[in-house]
Structure formats: structure tokens, C-alpha cells
Design a protein around this motif. Structure first.
Motif, short mmCIF file in Angstrom:
data_model
loop_
_atom_site.label_atom_id
_atom_site.label_comp_id
_atom_site.label_asym_id
_atom_site.label_seq_id
_atom_site.Cartn_x
_atom_site.Cartn_y
_atom_site.Cartn_z
N SER A 175 10.34 -8.35 8.27
CA SER A 175 9.99 -9.38 7.36
C SER A 175 8.59 -9.79 7.00
N ALA A 176 7.64 -9.03 7.58
CA ALA A 176 6.25 -9.17 7.28
C ALA A 176 5.87 -8.72 5.94
N VAL A 177 4.62 -9.28 5.65
CA VAL A 177 3.93 -8.57 4.45
C VAL A 177 3.27 -7.31 4.72
N LYS A 178 3.73 -6.19 4.36
CA LYS A 178 3.43 -4.77 4.81
C LYS A 178 2.60 -4.13 3.54
N ILE A 179 1.18 -4.11 3.92
CA ILE A 179 0.17 -3.53 3.22
C ILE A 179 -0.20 -2.10 3.47
N ALA A 180 0.16 -1.28 2.57
CA ALA A 180 -0.03 0.10 2.56
C ALA A 180 -1.60 0.27 2.13
N GLY A 199 -12.42 5.43 2.45
CA GLY A 199 -12.54 4.05 2.82
C GLY A 199 -11.02 3.58 3.08
N LYS A 200 -10.28 4.19 3.54
CA LYS A 200 -8.97 3.68 3.93
C LYS A 200 -9.11 2.95 5.17
N THR A 201 -9.69 3.70 6.32
CA THR A 201 -10.05 3.06 7.51
C THR A 201 -10.81 1.92 7.64
N THR A 202 -11.74 1.93 6.83
CA THR A 202 -12.68 0.90 6.53
C THR A 202 -11.65 -0.67 5.96
N MET A 203 -10.96 -0.20 4.93
CA MET A 203 -10.20 -1.39 4.23
C MET A 203 -9.18 -1.76 5.45
N LYS A 204 -8.45 -1.01 6.08
CA LYS A 204 -7.65 -1.37 6.85
C LYS A 204 -8.11 -2.38 8.12
N ALA A 207 0.24 -2.80 -1.90
CA ALA A 207 -0.60 -1.40 -1.60
C ALA A 207 -1.85 -1.59 -2.07
N ILE A 208 -2.95 -1.15 -1.44
CA ILE A 208 -4.36 -1.06 -1.75
C ILE A 208 -4.95 0.33 -1.83
N GLU A 226 -2.05 2.40 7.37
CA GLU A 226 -3.03 3.56 6.55
C GLU A 226 -2.10 4.88 6.17
N TYR A 227 -2.38 5.37 5.15
CA TYR A 227 -1.56 6.48 4.44
C TYR A 227 -2.76 7.48 4.38
#
Length: 479
Positions: A139-144, A150-155, A219-220, A198-199
């Protein structure tokens, strides 16, 4: 040519084979491509050395035992041929000895392939199927988090800031494919408020498949730049794959960094944009950058937030603006987001500063794209130093854009006006030089033929008051 042939019989040849496998993460195809384009195996371990992991030691032992057995077999054939006057036996014995290096370079792949087909792949498929069910019922907010850079930095920024008031779980390090998502799912407690996933992107269809399995609610997209073009072929194809997560969400709760011009064709009216000017109605002002970090103020109507991070560079402001805005939307207080931002700091090899012989070195060697070069050279221009030195081997996986990307890279470096530029000699060096010339670079240019030796002896080049920016790495499997 003779030297290259003799390198097949040098004492370190078997260690070189394992090193090559290790550098391509034990993938047969890139290993074989690298093997067959190598002319001299004595020149392979140029930039680093073999990491003696359990797998590496096992494969090296296998190669050594197999080689000794074949040498014994070849020697026995020669002995029997000579003792019994059998020319064929001698010829077979000599042939066995000659083909030893090439034979075992390929035989070493058999346990990897068989192990993958019989054990690894079936186990991974079962794990991924189970993870799909875990993500679907969570049920969590799932952010892809997707993008060319910059993916790892944003994560990590999301994880650090949101954890101030919420229970957060994020995929570790750069574990960003379905198999690692499945491992992540196995470790979830089930009561998390937010999941950050992270994708990665390796080939067309990857991101759409990740979305179908992990079921994101948000999604970001951190940006789009030439990367992995050896597999995507075009930037448009890479963008289509990355933005497939936005299609999965039907454009809702999609946040896109629009600072890279490449994302423009993919933008939709429902997407929410962020950049170094702010995010979600918050405007970034009073940006100040130093070697101690970056400070700025976010304003929205009558609300104002003063923020301080240990991260370096103006390009971090857009990321942090979105993280702060999302944190507030998810229920964090202003004090919590301020504390979270204050706790953010440089990640390993990503704009990571350290001191060396009285000089400041900024390690950005995990950067691998043009937008990262743009951010790094802007940082170099913003900071003050007695002498500025820029170091890079160039960028890999740029496909048909290789020449254009590196010429632009040269222009960006020239615009930052470093006193010295150090390039590692490889297939893209001439393109960067062309860009430096176009940008009218007036400093000193050094071309280093031995990267490992240069990095090892960096302390001898720098002095107190210097600032060195090192961007990107160039592993030995690239020419």
C-alpha cells in the motif's frame, strides 16, 4: 603482431581473461567481443587490476588446472609421437600446446553459461514473479526513478529527506534491474510508507517491464542524454523507453526534469516539471555554491524555506526542490525537510570532494553522460581556485553520437576555462581536442597514455590551492 601472439603465452594471460570477464560482469557476448578485438593481452589491465573475489579465484583456478592438464596432454602426445616415430602424434601434440590459450579463453564460459541456464535464470524468474505480487499488494507510495543520469542521486535524496518523517525503503546502490528489484521486494517489511525504486535502462522495453512488475504510483524522470546508445541506437529510442513509465501512470504523478533539451519531444501537459529554478510552484532563489556545499532559498507565495546541503553544484537545486516539495505533499513538516536536506551529502564518485596534497579534488568518475559533463564544467567555472585542472577519458556508449557528443564536451570544458586539461588517450580523444579548439581553449593540454599510472601519481601533479575535477571512467573493455 608477433608481440600480440606471444602475449597469449605470457604468465599473466589467464589472470587477464578473468579480469576481462569481471569487467563485463561475466557476460559472454561483450567478453568475446573484447577478446577478439584485443591484439596484445599485455596491454589489457591498463586502468585497474583484478578484484580477487570468490568467483574470480574459482575461475582462475579452473583455468590454471585446465591449462596444466592440456599442457600435460600435449606433452604426452609429443613424447609418444617421437618415441614411436609418429609424425601425426607430434603434430597433434604441438597443435594442442598452441591452441591452449584460445581454447581456455572460451572453455571458461561453459560453467557460466550452464550455471545461468540451469540454476540462475529459473531462480530469478521465480523471484521476479513473486516480487510482482509483493509490489501489487503493497500500500506504500511507490516512486519509480528513471532517466539517463542522476537516478541514484535522486533516489538517495528522496530516501534521506523523506526518512525524516516517513518509513522509507529504497533499492540499494545502483541495483536497478528486475532481478535486484525482486531481491529488494523480499526484504520489505510490508509497513513502509514510501518505496523508492530505481530503474536502469539497458535495452528497449526494460523500463516498461520494470513498471509492470513494480507497480509505481509516482514516477520521476531525471533527464535524457546520450547513454547506452550501443544498445538503443538512437536517443529517441532511449527516451521512448524511459518515458514508458509515464505512459504506465497515464501521465499522473509524473515529474520530469526539463533542463535537458532532449526531453522536450516527450513532455505532456499533465507532467509536472522541475529544474534548478524550482518545482511544484516553489521557486529557487539566492543559490550559492562552494566546496562546502550549496545553499538556496525556496519560495512559494508567502512561504520561504532556507536550505543548506553538502552537495556540490547548481544542478542539485532542481533535484532538491522536487524532493522538498514532494516531502511537504506527503506530510513532512518544514523543519523535517530542512533537516533532511541538511543531511544530504555527496555520494561516492559523484561530485565527491576530498583533499589531496593541499588541493581539492572533486571525484565525479561515476558520471557518464553529456549532461553530467555540463553540470561538472559549470561547477568548475563557479568555484574559485589558484589553478583549475579538468581530467577525463571521455564518455562511453555514445553510439552514432560519439563524435558530436565529444566535440560538445570539448566546447563545455573550454568554456569553464580550466588552466589545464588532462585527457586519457583513447578513441575519442581527438574529438574532445577538436571541441577544445573550437572553444578556443588557451590552457595546457596533456594527453596521458597510461591512465592508471596518472591517477596513482595524481598527488605529484597538484599543489595547495589547486582544484581538480575528474569526470567519468573508461574501463578497459572500451577502445
Amino acid at each position: 603482431m608477433i608481440k600480440g601472439f606471444l602475449s597469449l603465452y605470457r604468465p599473466g594471460y589467464l589472470r587477464t581473461l578473468v579480469y576481462m570477464l569481471q569487467n563485463v560482469e561475466y557476460q559472454p557476448k561483450p567478453y568475446l567481443q573484447w577478446y577478439w578485438r584485443t591484439h596484445d593481452f599485455g596491454d589489457v589491465m591498463h586502468r585497474r587490476s583484478l578484484e580477487r573475489t570468490k568467483a574470480a579465484r574459482l575461475l582462475l583456478a579452473l583455468l590454471r588446472v585446465g591449462t596444466l592438464l592440456q599442457i600435460g596432454f600435449g606433452g604426452l602426445l609429443i613424447y609418444l609421437g617421437l618415441s614411436q616415430g609418429l609424425i601425426g602424434g607430434v603434430a597433434f601434440g604441438v597443435a594442442a600446446l598452441i591452441v591452449i590459450p584460445v581454447l581456455w579463453a572460451h572453455v571458461v564460459l561453459l560453467p557460466l553459461i550452464l550455471g545461468s541456464l540451469i540454476i540462475v535464470k529459473p531462480k530469478v524468474r521465480r523471484s521476479i514473479t513473486h516480487s510482482r505480487k509483493t509490489f501489487a499488494k503493497h500500500s506504500a507510495v511507490k516512486i519509480a526513478v528513471a532517466g539517463s543520469y542522476g537516478k541514484t542521486t535522486m533516489k538517495e535524496l528522496l530516501n534521506t529527506v523523506l526518512s525524516e518523517g516517513l518509513k522509507v525503503a529504497a533499492t540499494p546502490a545502483n541495483k536497478n534491474v528486475s532481478s535486484s528489484h525482486a531481491v529488494f521486494a523480499q526484504k520489505l517489511a510490508g509497513d513502509e510508507d514510501v518505496l523508492i525504486i530505481e530503474y536502469g535502462e539497458g535495452q528497449p522495453g526494460d523500463v516498461a517491464r520494470f513498471a509492470a512488475i513494480t507497480k509505481p504510483t509516482h514516477a520521476i524522470i531525471t533527464g535524457l542524454a546520450p547513454a547506452h546508445l550501443d544498445r538503443y541506437k538512437t536517443l529517441k529510442a532511449a527516451g521512448k523507453d524511459i518515458f514508458s513509465v509515464a505512459e504506465y501512470l497515464r501521465g499522473e504523478h509524473v515529474y520530469v526534469n526539463d533542463e535537458s533539451a532532449s526531453v522536450k519531444p516527450f513532455l505532456r501537459r499533465t507532467y509536472k516539471l522541475f529544474n534548478s529554478h524550482g518545482a511544484l510552484g516553489w521557486t529557487a532563489q539566492n543559490i550559492s555554491v562552494s566546496l562546502e556545499g550549496t545553499s538556496f532559498t525556496l519560495k512559494k507565495g508567502k512561504d520561504s524555506l532556507k536550505l543548506q546541503t553538502k552537495l556540490l553544484g547548481r544542478h542539485q537545486v532542481g533535484y532538491l526542490s522536487l524532493v522538498v516539495a514532494l516531502g511537504l505533499e506527503l506530510g513532512l513538516t518544514t523543519k523535517q525537510v530542512q533537516a533532511g536536506v541538511a543531511n544530504t551529502q555527496p555520494f561516492e564518485h559523484r561530485m565527491q570532494p576530498y583533499q589531496l596534497s593541499g588541493a581539492w579534488v572533486i571525484d565525479d568518475t561515476y558520471n557518464g553522460n553529456l549532461e553530467g559533463i555540463r553540470a561538472g564544467t559549470q561547477l568548475l567555472a563557479d568555484l574559485k581556485a589558484k589553478r583549475k585542472i579538468y581530467v577525463s577519458p571521455g564518455l562511453v556508449d555514445q553510439g552514432p553520437e560519439t563524435e558530436n557528443v565529444h566535440i560538445e564536451m570539448g566546447r563545455l570544458i573550454a568554456a569553464a576555462k580550466p588552466d589545464m586539461v588532462v585527457l586519457m588517450r583513447n578513441s575519442v580523444t581527438a574529438f574532445i581536442e577538436s571541441g577544445l579548439t573550437e572553444g578556443k581553449f588557451k590552457g595546457e593540454l596533456r594527453i596521458e597514455p597510461e591512465p592508471l599510472e596518472f591517477y596513482t601519481n595524481l598527488s605529484h601533479l597538484v599543489a595547495a590551492g589547486d582544484l581538480v575535477l575528474m569526470q567519468n571512467d573508461w574501463t578497459d573493455n572500451y577502445a
